[in-house]
Design an enzyme around this catalytic site. Structure first.
Site, short mmCIF file in Angstrom:
data_model
loop_
_atom_site.label_atom_id
_atom_site.label_comp_id
_atom_site.label_asym_id
_atom_site.label_seq_id
_atom_site.Cartn_x
_atom_site.Cartn_y
_atom_site.Cartn_z
N LEU A 71 0.92 0.57 1.27
CA LEU A 71 -0.36 1.46 0.81
C LEU A 71 0.33 2.77 -0.12
CD1 LEU A 71 -2.46 1.67 4.07
CD2 LEU A 71 -2.46 0.12 2.10
N ALA A 112 5.48 -1.06 9.95
CA ALA A 112 5.82 0.34 10.56
C ALA A 112 4.64 0.99 9.42
CB ALA A 112 7.17 0.48 10.29
N GLY A 113 4.74 2.12 9.78
CA GLY A 113 3.78 3.22 9.06
C GLY A 113 2.53 2.43 8.28
N ASP A 114 2.74 2.58 6.73
CA ASP A 114 1.63 1.90 6.07
C ASP A 114 1.96 0.63 5.64
OD1 ASP A 114 3.38 3.30 4.49
OD2 ASP A 114 2.19 4.15 3.17
N GLU A 115 3.06 0.11 6.22
CA GLU A 115 3.67 -1.23 5.56
C GLU A 115 3.06 -2.41 6.33
OE1 GLU A 115 7.47 -1.66 3.35
OE2 GLU A 115 7.78 -1.61 5.39
#
Length: 225
Positions: A71, A112-115
């Site tokens: 993102l 992870a995170g926005d991935e």
């Protein structure tokens, strides 16, 4: 005495059943947690690796599309609307990517995170069309719930896609190539995609972000992108 023993055995089984059922439930929950992301319910990295391993066994050397989706400027959402709404956005994006992957007969995961990542069988669809479909669906406005006034946000994504074989190693080849392509998409302005080409390498360091969550938790010895 035999009848008494049979009755005692039956009663013992009835007494033990709740414990057995509870232990089985706990084991199932623990197994699910090992393979899924707790926020979105998607597969996590381990779950995606397990899915890839299954594909490698059931459909060896078949063509596979790997899409790495990152993102754009997600930190802005957290800074503007708070981490709670940021999590709501991640969940809704996860649902959209999961639906797209299912339509194409594949699976999706949050690394992870926005991935996110999707593994899709390579059929008649070409990589550009799949990337455009994913980007269009992700970019649809997202209504974020709130106790006060709801917020509507729009977010874009940069994607790297690679065409590999199911027999290719997941981290060292499949994911690594998609990662390289994704960084080229970021370098070229974000909100776009890039497709891995033979000989493509990582762009210069100034076009890359710092260490990602999935890199920080990556097992020793695996290739990083």
């Amino acid at each position: 005495m035999i009848a008494t023993a049979v009755v005692a055995l039956a009663l013992g089984r009835l007494t033990a059943w709740p414990t057995i059922h509870r232990l089985r439930t706990q084991l199932a929950n623990a197994t699910w947690s090992l393979l899924h992301d707790p926020l979105t319910g998607m597969l996590n990295r381990a779950g995606l690796q397990a899915a890839h391993a299954t594909l490698a066994k059931t459909a060896p050397a078949q063509p596979l599309i790997v899409a790495l989706i990152d993102l754009d400027d997600f930190k802005r959402v957290n800074d503007t609307h708070g981490h709670g709404r940021g999590d709501d956005l991640l969940i809704q994006v996860a649902e959209r990517i999961t639906d797209i992957a299912a339509v194409h007969g594949g699976v999706a995961a949050r690394l992870a995170g926005d991935e996110y990542t999707a593994l899709l069988p390579a059929r008649a669809d070409d990589l550009d069309r799949i990337a455009d479909t994913i980007a269009t669906i992700i970019a649809q406005p997202v209504a974020l719930p709130a106790e006060g006034s709801p917020a509507t946000v729009t977010i874009t994504a940069s994607m790297g896609l690679a065409l590999v074989a199911t027999s290719d190693p997941f981290t060292e080849v499949a994911l690594h190539r998609a990662d390289i392509a994704m960084y080229h998409a970021k370098r070229n302005g974000r909100n776009r995609h890039a497709i891995y080409q033979p000989g493509m390498t990582m762009p210069p360091a100034q076009h890359r972000r710092g260490p990602r969550l999935r890199d920080q938790h990556q097992p020793t010895g695996e290739a990083t992108a």
